[in-house]
Design an enzyme around this catalytic site. Sequence first.
Site, PDB file in Angstrom:
ATOM      1  CG  ASP A  95      -2.315   0.508   0.941  1.00  0.00           C
ATOM      2  OD1 ASP A  95      -2.422   1.435   0.109  1.00  0.00           O
ATOM      3  OD2 ASP A  95      -3.278   0.039   1.570  1.00  0.00           O
TER       4      ASP A  95
ATOM      5  CG  ASP B 193      -9.386   2.017  -1.505  1.00  0.00           C
ATOM      6  OD1 ASP B 193      -8.294   2.206  -2.062  1.00  0.00           O
ATOM      7  OD2 ASP B 193      -9.500   1.666  -0.323  1.00  0.00           O
TER       8      ASP B 193
HETATM    9  C1  GAL Z   1      -6.169   1.195   1.123  1.00  0.00           C
HETATM   10  C2  GAL Z   1      -6.144   0.198  -0.009  1.00  0.00           C
HETATM   11  C3  GAL Z   1      -7.262  -0.778   0.236  1.00  0.00           C
HETATM   12  C4  GAL Z   1      -7.042  -1.474   1.558  1.00  0.00           C
HETATM   13  C5  GAL Z   1      -6.891  -0.451   2.682  1.00  0.00           C
HETATM   14  C6  GAL Z   1      -6.472  -1.095   3.988  1.00  0.00           C
HETATM   15  O1  GAL Z   1      -5.174   2.141   0.927  1.00  0.00           O
HETATM   16  O2  GAL Z   1      -6.286   0.860  -1.223  1.00  0.00           O
HETATM   17  O3  GAL Z   1      -7.337  -1.700  -0.827  1.00  0.00           O
HETATM   18  O4  GAL Z   1      -5.892  -2.271   1.476  1.00  0.00           O
HETATM   19  O5  GAL Z   1      -5.933   0.532   2.352  1.00  0.00           O
HETATM   20  O6  GAL Z   1      -6.344  -0.161   5.014  1.00  0.00           O
END
Ligand code: GAL
Length: 503
Positions: free
Chosen positions: A156, A216
């Site tokens: 991430d 997301d």
């Molecule tokens: C976001 C990511 C998501 C998920 C989330 C977890 O940044 O894009 O898919 O992994 O963090 O906190």
Amino acid sequence: MYSQVSTAAWSLALVAQLVGADNPGQIGSYNGLAVTPAMGWDNWNAFGCDVSEDLLLGTAQKIVDVGLRDLGYNYVILDDCYSDGRYPNGTIKPNFQKFPNGFKHVSDRLHALGLKYGMYSSAGYLTCGRYTASLGREMTDAQTFADWGVDFLKYDNCYNGGQSGTAQISYTRYKAMSDALNATGRPILYNMCSWGDDGPWNWAQTMANSWRMSGDVYDSFSRPDERCPCTGDEPGYLCALPGFHCSILNIMNKMAKIVSKTQTGAQNDMDALEVGNGGMTDDEYLTHMSMWTLEASQLVMGTDIRSLDPSAYSILANPAVLALNQDPAVSAGARRWIHQVADKDENDAGNIQLWARTMNNTDAVIALVNAGNTLRDMNATLADIFFDQGGVISPQARQGWDIYDLWANRMDNETASSILNGTAPAIISVDDMLNQTTRWNVSMMSYAEGLNANASALFGKMIGSVDALGTVTAKNVSRHGVALYRLRANGKGMSKLDARDEL
Ligand code: GAL
């Protein structure tokens, strides 16, 4: 067969190491993995931080029991919120309340089920859920993941300490983990989750297998949301605020600008699937699934598999659609046109779109997407479909094609229920499978082999033909629905234009 597949992956990975991770030319994947897009499951969309050993292993068992592993969904990925700080020696400490037996145990159990184990961290000082993350600790954490038997890392972008803003800065930050994973000697699929920040499609292919290209996804087909501020219409689709709550149409719009960047071993990742989570209509989920497969995005289920309903199952488990995603000629369909239409409500995009892709066996696949607010017939000319093939009107447009509807053989709810409750008959042999129209098992025959063998389950149902220079018409495409068609050259009707050319 499963072990043959993984042996092949291991030896490809070895080749990758021999030729050097920065020299992908020979093999099309920097580490030999994700030759076709990865398939699997990730807990985030349905469960967020509510993770546990029970959730992972219970889901894994169900993935096996209902044939999803055998359809190719083999990575089980644990997302954020699994750790409890670090041990004094600096290695990640599991949260033993959630994972009482630690992660090697989870990994062993997944491997024993013929599945692969995916893990998560962030190229930052904290994960997005504010747990420990890997920036500056890449070597230690990569080795820990390898020791745990991890096969896939989702990496991430949160709390990155300001180390973003140019492609070079982001590249360096993500390359550190790529190098650390390589140094472990274990093949670990590297999925960058940098949300399109600094345009990873321009630079990630030599050090990662996939990269998120948007903020997301959320469980909405078209509703705009200010928390997903980028639309894809930014110049060059460079976006500094990827955000979240990005709709299916929002992500498609972004993807349209960067389709040329997807290739074997390295794909744009449109984020995990929302199919089954309840926020969209059946037609909308069909469009979502169709576009993620057409675009060769990795296909990661994001719903509760233990309570999957039959209609979601029949979307996730359609072999004709999965064969499209897993086609050996990995590329993303190009958007040929997008037109505004009058029927639109305040949350609607109010447009129609044609997307097209050429497959390994020279078939074409098209998606006619109705993002308007009413049912309609939709048309696509061969000239538009085969626009890429050159000339004013390409040779492909000057021949006849048979039209196969890839959703026509979608399993009915009764059959899907019988698979979900374990009463469906097993597929007993390759011959048995080749007689089926709705089921497939990649451990008996890969999608590539099945496509070569013209297996009926991988081609949907023939619904008609189109003459040279003609128009493909899809009747009654639902509001927010799609017509997903495979066109197969039928050798008929070189047009007069063509015949004259040859004199
Ligand atoms: C976001 C990511 C998501 C998920 C989330 C977890 O940044 O894009 O898919 O992994 O963090 O906190």
